[in-house]
Design a protein around this motif. Structure first.
Motif, mmCIF file in Angstrom:
data_model
loop_
_atom_site.group_PDB
_atom_site.id
_atom_site.type_symbol
_atom_site.label_atom_id
_atom_site.label_comp_id
_atom_site.label_asym_id
_atom_site.label_seq_id
_atom_site.Cartn_x
_atom_site.Cartn_y
_atom_site.Cartn_z
ATOM 1 N N THR A 110 0.843 -1.202 0.000
ATOM 2 C CA THR A 110 0.000 0.000 0.000
ATOM 3 C C THR A 110 0.874 1.246 0.000
ATOM 4 O O THR A 110 0.611 2.217 -0.710
ATOM 5 C CB THR A 110 -0.897 0.017 1.252
ATOM 6 N N THR A 155 -2.439 2.124 -7.243
ATOM 7 C CA THR A 155 -2.057 0.944 -7.990
ATOM 8 C C THR A 155 -0.725 1.190 -8.681
ATOM 9 O O THR A 155 -0.516 2.253 -9.268
ATOM 10 C CB THR A 155 -3.127 0.632 -9.055
ATOM 11 N N TYR A 164 2.162 -13.949 -12.484
ATOM 12 C CA TYR A 164 0.982 -13.120 -12.211
ATOM 13 C C TYR A 164 1.145 -11.716 -12.799
ATOM 14 O O TYR A 164 0.209 -11.175 -13.394
ATOM 15 C CB TYR A 164 0.745 -13.019 -10.700
ATOM 16 N N LEU A 201 -1.992 -8.582 -15.733
ATOM 17 C CA LEU A 201 -2.598 -7.255 -15.802
ATOM 18 C C LEU A 201 -1.554 -6.147 -15.646
ATOM 19 O O LEU A 201 -1.883 -4.974 -15.733
ATOM 20 C CB LEU A 201 -3.691 -7.108 -14.747
ATOM 21 N N SER A 257 -0.107 -4.969 -13.081
ATOM 22 C CA SER A 257 -0.298 -4.020 -11.993
ATOM 23 C C SER A 257 -0.331 -4.741 -10.653
ATOM 24 O O SER A 257 -0.564 -5.944 -10.575
ATOM 25 C CB SER A 257 -1.593 -3.241 -12.188
ATOM 26 N N SER A 309 -2.980 -2.821 -3.255
ATOM 27 C CA SER A 309 -3.215 -3.440 -1.949
ATOM 28 C C SER A 309 -4.264 -4.547 -2.044
ATOM 29 O O SER A 309 -4.406 -5.331 -1.117
ATOM 30 C CB SER A 309 -3.645 -2.384 -0.951
ATOM 31 N N SER A 310 -4.978 -4.636 -3.150
ATOM 32 C CA SER A 310 -5.966 -5.718 -3.254
ATOM 33 C C SER A 310 -5.398 -6.948 -3.972
ATOM 34 O O SER A 310 -6.097 -7.935 -4.159
ATOM 35 C CB SER A 310 -7.228 -5.225 -3.971
ATOM 36 N N THR A 311 -4.125 -6.899 -4.349
ATOM 37 C CA THR A 311 -3.501 -8.055 -4.998
ATOM 38 C C THR A 311 -3.291 -9.174 -3.985
ATOM 39 O O THR A 311 -2.794 -8.930 -2.883
ATOM 40 C CB THR A 311 -2.133 -7.655 -5.585
ATOM 41 N N GLY A 312 -3.676 -10.385 -4.365
ATOM 42 C CA GLY A 312 -3.359 -11.555 -3.535
ATOM 43 C C GLY A 312 -4.094 -11.613 -2.216
ATOM 44 O O GLY A 312 -3.703 -12.353 -1.323
ATOM 45 N N THR A 337 -6.384 3.016 1.302
ATOM 46 C CA THR A 337 -5.868 1.664 1.093
ATOM 47 C C THR A 337 -6.224 1.166 -0.291
ATOM 48 O O THR A 337 -5.890 0.064 -0.669
ATOM 49 C CB THR A 337 -6.467 0.680 2.109
ATOM 50 N N ALA A 376 -7.081 2.644 -4.596
ATOM 51 C CA ALA A 376 -6.727 3.737 -5.490
ATOM 52 C C ALA A 376 -7.677 4.926 -5.365
ATOM 53 O O ALA A 376 -7.247 6.072 -5.341
ATOM 54 C CB ALA A 376 -6.684 3.227 -6.920
ATOM 55 N N ASN A 381 -12.347 -4.938 -8.492
ATOM 56 C CA ASN A 381 -11.000 -5.478 -8.427
ATOM 57 C C ASN A 381 -10.605 -5.978 -9.813
ATOM 58 O O ASN A 381 -11.380 -6.608 -10.509
ATOM 59 C CB ASN A 381 -11.074 -6.626 -7.401
ATOM 60 N N ARG A 382 -9.379 -5.660 -10.241
ATOM 61 C CA ARG A 382 -8.933 -6.004 -11.598
ATOM 62 C C ARG A 382 -8.885 -7.516 -11.824
ATOM 63 O O ARG A 382 -9.314 -8.016 -12.859
ATOM 64 C CB ARG A 382 -7.537 -5.442 -11.850
ATOM 65 N N ASP A 383 -8.330 -8.248 -10.855
ATOM 66 C CA ASP A 383 -8.182 -9.701 -11.014
ATOM 67 C C ASP A 383 -9.540 -10.373 -11.146
ATOM 68 O O ASP A 383 -9.741 -11.231 -12.003
ATOM 69 C CB ASP A 383 -7.445 -10.294 -9.811
ATOM 70 N N ALA A 436 -8.602 -6.712 -20.492
ATOM 71 C CA ALA A 436 -7.549 -7.723 -20.661
ATOM 72 C C ALA A 436 -8.150 -9.057 -21.108
ATOM 73 O O ALA A 436 -7.597 -9.738 -21.976
ATOM 74 C CB ALA A 436 -6.772 -7.897 -19.363
#
Lengths: 334, 318
Positions: free
Chosen positions: A147, A154, A242, A246, A248, A251-254, B38, B40, B196-198, B230
């Motif tokens: 973060t 991002t 991974y 994308l 990028s 903080s929401s990754t994983g 926390t 974007a 969320n992108r994923d 994507a």
């Protein structure tokens, strides 16, 4: 009803092949809901998606077999992805947007993964803190670091590097996407390491009884630290495939990857308190988890709000099937 | 007992010194409290709040804006107490973490005599705030649907990706569905992609496997839209007039619109800059000769190539 030997076969099948049967049932359900489920495109998507959790779960199998647990993997993946992106963007000026920069990023990922795993391991063994607490701590640290690096937003990979790096996720090799090949290689190496080497036997011994392992002259601290290092390496490999998806990290990754990885390991038959591990099961576990999500996207019969319920139920049923106790009690009552 | 005496002496001294400094300067103090960024969107809000602070303090030397962000509702409640006791604010601009737990703390600030401006998320009791500034969630859904209808014909198919199951998501979705009703456009299915992108990528992959004929996608959010794009490109289904409508106003998306991106041709505004609007209005309460109390519901403007420039902030993190 059924004859006695037949029942026994039936039960044994379930115990050893529980996860495989659960996956098969899921696939049949998926096919019945929508024949497009078994289209080549969807199967490829499924396998590619499973690769992230699957690779991480192979590492988690070692940690859990040796009696540990690692809650930090999701945050670790996020922070490694973030640092990779920063490093690659920074390397553009000196090394251009070619393969060199991507290799620098990947190298950086592997070093970070090994380092982060080593920190978890050393704090657990030398620091004498429970793995649960150590990795809960590092989970928070890594999550807030990503973060911070992203300034709350991002991190995005330079557009031209993305062009160079993109094939690592999107391209295929002999009909299978590259992430799936990575998954296969990691799975085979993991299986050999756990089942065909002294290291694998030491993991199992430590997970069964740490004191006995200690008296048997096994270097418990070193082996346990190594399991965390393997976990870190697996996380860095998962991150390498991974990031090009994308390009990028935020903080929401994983988020919640740690729980998915642990669930995959347990569905696969590894015992949560250690002492017994199955890499093959772990891989099926990862496939089951991804398939559930995929099937839920293929139907509108179940309210979106109940997705979590379906996932929870299937996880419990899958583990219940392979524990096999139900078959035995039924046999006795007959 | 001795310790307690010491502490109370310290507290007394601290209170004295604060009181002293407060009388020394007769600045208009305005506290601005919001969650620690926390994600974007919130990071963009943080950026706009800092920009507004700079601008307003330069414009009015006697205005002092105090920006505080808090990582959870409890911390925000404490931060509000500090703003009153330490800074003795004359006004509060607050974007509550959650409505319920922060209603009482804000009420306490009001009791101290401060002017209250609430941003985006309302409190659970009416009548506390003097000024309310918010985006318009139903309008975001409606404007998106209106644009869809201009581009699509009867019998065309769309899929919808939703956010995190919350009131905000429901408001957007319900308004979108209501506006689409009777248009003859088929909404094949809707799934949550959690802003969320994923998740946007995976849900869209599955929609593409499941439905051979999709003409457009309502992704509701710019992050989801990135994942959707994507997935469309991966499947090679990004041509033939296919388009994706997101929402919020991410700078990359707006840049794309300015550059004439056909896949994401428009965006619907849900601006993180609304915090700056709230700060402006609050300062105006002290500086303007016009009345300012009331409710300010910002429009969910359709951002197209023609007006994109005015919503583009290249330095903002969002």
């Amino acid at each position: 009803m059924t004859t006695s030997p037949k029942t026994r076969n039936f039960r044994i099948d379930f115990k050893t092949a529980g996860p495989a049967i659960a996956l098969l049932i899921l696939c049949v359900i998926g096919f019945l809901l929508n024949p497009a489920f078994i289209s080549e495109g969807n199967i490829t998507n499924l396998l590619t998606r499973s690769a992230f959790i699957g690779i991480i779960a192979v590492g988690a199998t070692f940690v859990i077999t040796a009696g540990g647990i690692d809650l930090s993997v999701g945050s670790m993946a996020a922070v490694i992805a973030g640092v990779m992106i920063i490093v690659m963007n920074g390397a553009v000026d000196t090394f251009g947007t070619g393969v060199t920069t991507v290799l620098i990023g990947c190298g950086c990922s592997i070093i970070l993964g090994l380092g982060a795993g080593w920190v978890n391991g050393v704090l657990t063994t030398k620091g004498k803190i429970e793995a649960f607490i150590v990795t809960l701590g590092t989970m928070g640290i890594y999550r807030s670091l990503v973060t911070y690096f992203a300034d709350g937003g991002t991190l995005s990979l330079n557009y031209d590097i993305r062009g160079t790096y993109r094939p690592v996720y999107y391209d295929s090799f002999f009909g299978l996407p590259i992430p799936v090949w990575v998954f296969i290689v990691v799975a085979i190496c993991g299986w050999l390491l756990l089942n065909r080497t002294a290291f694998g036997r030491y993991c199992t011994a430590i997970g069964s009884n740490e004191s006995v392992a200690q008296y048997s002259a096994i270097k418990v601290d070193r082996i346990k630290t190594l399991t965390f290092v393997i976990q870190g390496l697996c996380v860095s490999l998962a991150t390498i495939i991974y990031v090009p998806r994308l390009g990028s990290a935020s903080s929401s990754t994983g988020v919640l990857w740690e729980l998915e990885a642990i669930a995959a390991v347990i569905i696969g038959g590894t015992v949560l308190k250690g002492g017994y591990g199955r890499i093959g099961g772990t891989i099926l576990g990862a496939l089951i988890l991804t398939t559930i999500g995929n099937i839920l996207n293929f139907t509108d019969m179940i309210s979106n709000y109940l997705n979590g319920t379906m996932q929870g139920l299937i996880i419990i049923v899958a583990v219940w099937l392979q524990r096999g106790e139900w078959g035995r009690t039924k046999h006795k009552t007959e | 007992m001795k310790k307690l005496g010491k502490i109370s002496a310290l507290v007394a001294a601290a209170t004295l010194s604060i009181a002293g400094s407060a009388t020394a300067q007769d600045k208009i103090k305005i506290g601005v409290s919001y969650p620690t960024p926390t994600h974007a969107w919130a990071a963009g809000m943080n950026w706009h709040a800092e920009k507004a602070e700079e601008r307003l303090e330069a414009l009015y030397p006697d205005v002092d804006l105090i920006l505080v962000n808090s990582p959870d509702p409890g911390a925000q409640a404490s931060a509000l107490e500090d703003l009153v006791s330490v800074h003795q604010i004359d006004a509060l601009v607050v974007l509550p973490f959650e409505s319920e737990p922060l209603t009482d703390p804000v009420l306490n600030v009001k009791k101290s005599g401060a002017l209250i401006t609430v941003v985006d998320r309302g409190l659970s009791q009416p009548g506390i705030e003097d000024i309310y500034v918010a985006g318009n969630n139903p309008e975001l859904g409606r404007v998106s649907a209106q644009y869809m209808k201009t581009r699509l014909n009867e019998g065309d198919n769309i899929v919808v990706l939703r956010g995190i199951p919350t009131l905000i998501d429901n408001e957007r979705f319900d308004a979108f569905m209501a506006e689409m009703e009777g248009s003859g456009v088929n909404i094949l299915d809707h799934k949550h992609a959690n802003w969320n992108r994923d998740d946007g990528f995976e849900v869209m992959q599955d929609f593409l496997s499941r439905f051979p004929d999709i003409d457009a996608v309502w992704a509701q959010d710019d992050d989801i839209a990135i994942g959707v794009v994507a997935a469309l490109k991966q499947a090679g289904r990004d041509g033939d007039g296919m388009f994706v409508v997101g929402g919020a106003g991410m700078k990359e998306t707006i840049k794309g619109i300015m550059d004439g991106n056909e896949l994401v041709p428009v965006d619907v505004l849900y601006p993180p800059a609304m915090i700056a609007t709230a700060m402006d209005v609050t300062v105006a309460a002290f500086k303007s000769n016009g009345p300012v109390a009331g409710r300010y519901i910002l429009g969910a403007t359709l951002i197209t190539k023609d007006n994109a420039e005015q919503f583009y902030f290249p330095d903002s993190p969002f």
